[in-house]
Write an enzyme that holds these catalytic residues in place. Sequence first.
Site, mmCIF file in Angstrom:
data_model
loop_
_atom_site.group_PDB
_atom_site.id
_atom_site.type_symbol
_atom_site.label_atom_id
_atom_site.label_comp_id
_atom_site.label_asym_id
_atom_site.label_seq_id
_atom_site.Cartn_x
_atom_site.Cartn_y
_atom_site.Cartn_z
ATOM 1 N N CYS A 159 0.839 -1.207 0.000
ATOM 2 C CA CYS A 159 0.000 0.000 0.000
ATOM 3 C C CYS A 159 0.872 1.255 0.000
ATOM 4 O O CYS A 159 1.780 1.390 0.824
ATOM 5 C CB CYS A 159 -0.911 -0.011 1.218
ATOM 6 S SG CYS A 159 -1.948 1.448 1.354
ATOM 7 N N TYR A 182 -12.674 14.587 25.086
ATOM 8 C CA TYR A 182 -12.282 13.460 24.215
ATOM 9 C C TYR A 182 -10.758 13.348 24.214
ATOM 10 O O TYR A 182 -10.115 13.284 23.178
ATOM 11 C CB TYR A 182 -12.756 13.673 22.773
ATOM 12 C CG TYR A 182 -14.242 13.895 22.596
ATOM 13 C CD1 TYR A 182 -15.123 12.823 22.540
ATOM 14 C CD2 TYR A 182 -14.756 15.175 22.450
ATOM 15 C CE1 TYR A 182 -16.492 13.015 22.346
ATOM 16 C CE2 TYR A 182 -16.121 15.391 22.255
ATOM 17 C CZ TYR A 182 -16.981 14.318 22.207
ATOM 18 O OH TYR A 182 -18.331 14.521 22.015
ATOM 19 N N CYS A 228 -12.110 15.997 12.318
ATOM 20 C CA CYS A 228 -11.709 15.117 11.215
ATOM 21 C C CYS A 228 -12.852 14.900 10.241
ATOM 22 O O CYS A 228 -12.778 14.036 9.373
ATOM 23 C CB CYS A 228 -11.201 13.777 11.749
ATOM 24 S SG CYS A 228 -12.437 12.840 12.681
ATOM 25 N N GLN A 237 -3.576 9.866 16.465
ATOM 26 C CA GLN A 237 -3.632 10.193 15.044
ATOM 27 C C GLN A 237 -2.812 9.199 14.223
ATOM 28 O O GLN A 237 -1.746 8.753 14.643
ATOM 29 C CB GLN A 237 -3.098 11.608 14.826
ATOM 30 C CG GLN A 237 -3.863 12.701 15.548
ATOM 31 C CD GLN A 237 -5.215 12.987 14.923
ATOM 32 O OE1 GLN A 237 -5.508 12.554 13.819
ATOM 33 N NE2 GLN A 237 -6.046 13.744 15.630
#
Length: 450
Positions: free
Chosen positions: A162, A312, A408, A283
């Site tokens: 990938c 969060y 996001c 992340q």
Amino acid sequence: MTLTIKQNIPLKIKRLGINGEGIGFYKKTLVFVDGALKGEEVFCQITEVKRNYAQARLLKINKPSKFRVEPACPVYQACGGCQIMHLRYDKQLDFKTDLLSQALKKFQPQGYEDFEIRPTIGMADPTHYRAKLQFQVRKFKGKVVAGLYQQNSHRLIELRDCLVQDETTQAIINQISLLLTRYDVPIYDERKIAGVRTVMIRKADATDQVQIIFIASKPVNLDFVIRDLTTAFPQIETIAFNLNKSKTSEIYGDYTKILWGKDSIEEGVLDYRFSLSPRAFYQLNPKQTQILYGEAVKALDVNPDDHLIDAYCGVGTIGLAFAGKVASIRGMDIIPEAIEDAKANAARLGVTDSHYEAGLAEVIIPKWYQEGYRATSLIVDPPRTGIDDKLLETLLTFKPEKMVYVSCNVSTLARDLAQLVKAYEVKYIQSVDMFPHTARTEAVVKLVRR
């Protein structure tokens, strides 16, 4: 004119939509075409007709965009993990800035026309950036393969090289596929077989340490796999097992156990180090995380008298960027392991003015206020679903002086801003490209109480 399934039509693409698809109009009907670019003239076939729009499959590009490039990935069309690799990278960044404008226009928070949207910050090298891999595993003709599902299907596309995945994690998943095959480990089948269904691999950019989670629908014996894997890859620090018996698309179940190695790996961002347990959120693009967190620190613009809430909070990474800059830091998260990491990370950094609790932000913040705590600044980095309605109500009730919203998902960001502007002024929005070649971007929003 009414469009019909399998009808072939010419179309001029006017813009790109929020999923990276081309958008044009045919006889005043909105038509979405995956793979088409703004300015192109294409020939396409209608695949779906709805009341207000139609979906079409790209058949031929009669007039290509001058910004179209040949994707280097051999399975780009089939995989669906990336959506805009056929668009030149600098134009991808322009598209992501435009994504914010599109979302704001849809939800129309008051004054949105005057919001300052800053150009998207991109990467010098937008390849092999994903430090976290989460591949499905299935068995075909006696061989275990790992990869992602083709978009809108249950067809697994094997990924062995990938272009956006970290090369070490890719090499490890390739070896895991071989070992699961060699030792005949039970592999999950949606119809009848219980076994390993997903593998998560994460590499810390600062230390090269690796952790792995095998997610399975029943307990399986991985002793030989672990032995061979840790011999081949000495950078592996943690191997865990997660039990997920559900039939849903949820990746993880509630039960997680360390099978081998340490409880966590060590990662770093800005000028500090921290621990990451296997289930904790961080992340997936560590190089751009440096940029993102730096922008968050700049936008919040704290002073030594500030009291900060990190909603969060995960393992505390964003909040701890303010260690030594504020009077106190408090955070919460629904994952207990993440809160334990946050406490350990704060202790490791010598941060004595911090407090972390496991639970819902919309429950914990009012409790803190009832106990007499008053936050002057807040940073919120919610999941793609955006800020919970009850938390939005809480924020509009207690109204800290300044806030940074790290998002996001441009759609849920714009939706939430429509509520937040009742109490806050949007100073600017800074987009950061955390996900090159996809139709997603991250944004940092500076908000100041009116």
